[in-house]
Scaffold this motif. Structure first.
Motif: not given
Length: 654
Positions: A63-65, A267-273
């Motif tokens: 599991t990563v970002q 902006h809310k999907v700039a970083v996801v798990e």
């Protein structure tokens, strides 16, 4: 990378890790130091790993970002199986470029000289052009598939981010011809394919302004606002450039309060798990293990909502959002949700009739679901995952209309098909609806001569009333299967009879929901009961459009489906011809070189022309996807009965 490779059970190839490494955000948070690991080497944290067990074997998942642009659409997702021609047909062998490339385990030379498999898949294509075309067709197929969703996934992700992680598997794509990219280096294209999450990956990348094709083969310098006409193939470079550009645009959008800015929406999907498959004890069975896991996740879904219940649930979610923001009091919200009697509405007059109470509640629901107030409109958009007003489609407005209709039906002893209310123009969703504020009795009394009063009754009352009493039926039993807009047009053409019928329907409600009577040409009630057959005689369709014919007339839905099928057949023909043309181009280029002609037609020029043909095929898929949107809407409108719900016909829509 060293931490992953030294983790027990991990056997993912190093080149695959090198490909995903630039996309990993804050990698040190997932790593234990050598002293913490206890064996002198870096290792992944135990809480960042999980084991997935399937019938075929195990998967070790990290599991990563990840940066939101990460990942690649997987053409081999079984949801897309019907998109690709089968290579197994002995009578009609498809062109190589039109079928999916076969998948095999990725192997490397072992110390003993043999082949050792690792946790990765592999496939081979002729050249980069075939890879680009494969990804474009996959993109179009996933977009086409997403039109069947009840809600817009991309708007949901823009409003709420990605709530479920995608599962990615390493996949090496070998190309037979040399890759002309000086800064890319030799070797295959290493992709992390979305084994679970094709649609989420596509939506994320669309919000961020890239495609899977670009993520894998290179982003145009022009898109990065950099000089040059080529592609940036180093993700370490183009990710930094893309992120810097988006961050600057986001800061400007926040300052300008521009919620529709592309950077703000992204902006809310700039970083996801994300979940990365990094190991399996049986790498030669990796494809079967992954597919077995996906089938378990997707084939056996929880019991879904019935259509009417889903509309109720979504409508109530809007009311709850208003209450949470203090825009609606709890008593009013409970009445509008159908959880308290209509007479408890704060604005309900004492002694109001049944028809008046039903109308008061329905009209309040209408203005709450089609608000003119910017604050309410913003909340409603978030609750329903709608696009901005400028991109609101007829389909979005129809969806919202069904919520209003389903909630309005809670004031009646029998529900109807909420699609009967789909008579509102798209502009009503963009700007909202403002009613005259006139009481129901006043509108009914004036409808004979006041066209504005009649129009308000026809648009906002007639569909529900006619459906409740069974006078209209959108299903197979309806003569000529007239749509509700056609029925409203017929009522509008005879205002005296229409006004009389509406007054009689209101009187029937006030009389204990008795069966309403027919009305004569003067709009006066008769002694005979109204019925669907009588309605079609009293308010006939335009005779020029529906002349009697010796053969049964096609319904609008049938005509639409015929036209759609003919278009699909033509697209398929052009697609096959285009695929053959690409093969002929390669043959001509090869023959020209062998023949040593004066002006050879080299492979570079052939590849350029082939990529243009691929673009044509991509456009054809987009046309088919666009047509399927309204085609599905119309056929659903025709096929669902006005009174036939799943609870009455348990064999349907389970």
């Amino acid at each position: 990378m060293d931490a992953v490779l030294s983790t027990k059970g991990a056997n993912v190839p190093r080149p695959a890790l090198e490909a995903i490494a630039p996309f990993v955000v804050a990698p040190k948070l997932a790593v234990l130091s050598s002293s913490q690991a206890g064996h002198g080497k870096l290792s992944l944290r135990p809480d960042r790993m999980r084991v997935l067990n399937t019938t075929y074997g195990q998967l070790l998942v990290a599991t990563v970002q990840l940066h939101g642009a990460a990942g690649c659409l997987w053409p081999h997702n079984e949801r897309l199986a019907g998109v690709w021609p089968s290579a197994a047909d002995p009578a009609h062998a498809p062109d190589r470029a039109s079928v999916l490339p076969s998948i095999r385990p990725w192997t490397q030379q072992a110390e003993d000289g043999g082949e050792a498999a690792a946790c990765a898949l592999s496939s081979t294509l002729r050249n980069t052009g075939e890879l680009v075309e494969l990804l474009r067709r996959t993109d179009a197929a996933v977009a086409d598939q997403d039109t069947a969703r009840l809600r817009s996934l991309i708007e949901d992700m823009a409003a709420s981010g990605q709530t479920e992680p995608c599962l990615y598997i390493p996949h090496a794509v070998e190309v037979e011809e040399a890759v002309d990219a000086a800064d890319r280096g030799p070797g295959p294209y290493w992709a992390w394919m979305a084994a679970d999450g094709n649609s989420r990956t596509r939506c994320r990348q669309e919000l961020l302004g890239v495609t899977s094709e670009e993520v894998l083969t290179g982003v145009p310098f022009a898109k990065l606002r950099r000089p040059g006409t080529g592609l940036a193939t180093n993700p370490g470079f183009w990710l930094t450039s893309l992120s810097s550009s988006l961050n600057a645009e986001y800061a400007n959008a926040v300052q300008a309060k521009d919620a529709d800015s592309p950077a703000f929406r992204a902006h809310k999907v700039a970083v996801v798990e994300a979940h990365l498959v990094i190991g399996t004890p049986t790498p030669r069975r990796l494809l079967g293990i992954v597919r077995d896991h996906i089938r378990r996740e997707h084939l056996f879904q929880p019991l879904p909502h019935k259509a009417a219940d889903l509309s109720l649930t979504l409508g109530r979610s809007v009311l709850d959002a208003y209450v949470a923001q203090g825009l609606l009091d709890e008593v009013t919200a409970s009445v509008l949700a159908g959880l308290r009697p209509a007479r408890e509405l704060p604005m309900a007059p004492h002694g109001a009739s049944t028809a008046a109470l039903r109308d008061l509640r329905s009209m309040r629901l209408l203005t709450e679901l089609f608000p003119t107030d910017p604050g309410r409109r913003a909340l409603l958009r978030r609750a329903l995952d709608e696009p901005p007003p400028s991109r609101l489609s007829v389909r979005d407005v129809r969806h919202r209309t069904r919520l209003w209709s389903a909630l309005s039906a809670q004031s009646y002893p029998r529900a109807w098909n909420p699609r009967v209310a789909e008579v509102l123009p798209a502009s009503s969703g963009r700007t909202g609806i403002t009613l005259s504020g006139r009481p129901l009795d006043e509108l009914l009394a004036a409808a004979d001569t006041d066209m504005s009063a009649l129009e308000e009754l026809l648009l906002f009352r007639a569909p529900h009333w006619l459906a409740f009493f069974g006078i209209v039926n959108l299903g197979p039993g309806s003569p000529l299967r007239r749509t509700m807009p056609a029925r409203i047009a017929a009522l509008r053409a005879n205002p005296v009879m229409a006004a009389g019928l509406l007054r009689e329907l209101a009187a029937a409600m006030n009389g204990g929901d008795r069966m309403p009577s027919r009305v004569d040409e003067e709009g006066k009630a008769t002694r005979e009961s109204a019925s669907a057959a009588w309605f079609d005689r009293a308010f006939p369709p335009n005779s020029a459009r529906h002349e009697p014919a010796s053969e049964p007339l096609d319904t609008p839905a049938q005509s639409l489906w015929r036209a759609k099928d003919q278009l699909a057949q033509e697209i398929e023909k052009i697609d096959k011809v285009t695929a053959r043309l690409r093969g002929r181009l390669a043959e001509v280029a090869s023959a020209a070189q062998v023949a040593e002609v004066h002006h050879p037609f080299d492979t570079t020029e052939a590849d350029t022309l082939a990529s243009r043909l691929s673009a044509i095929q991509h456009s054809l898929f987009e046309v088919r996807a666009a047509v399927s949107i309204f085609a599905q809407d119309e056929i659903d409108l025709e096929e669902e009965s006005a009174t036939g719900f799943a609870e009455e016909h348990p064999g349907r829509r389970q």
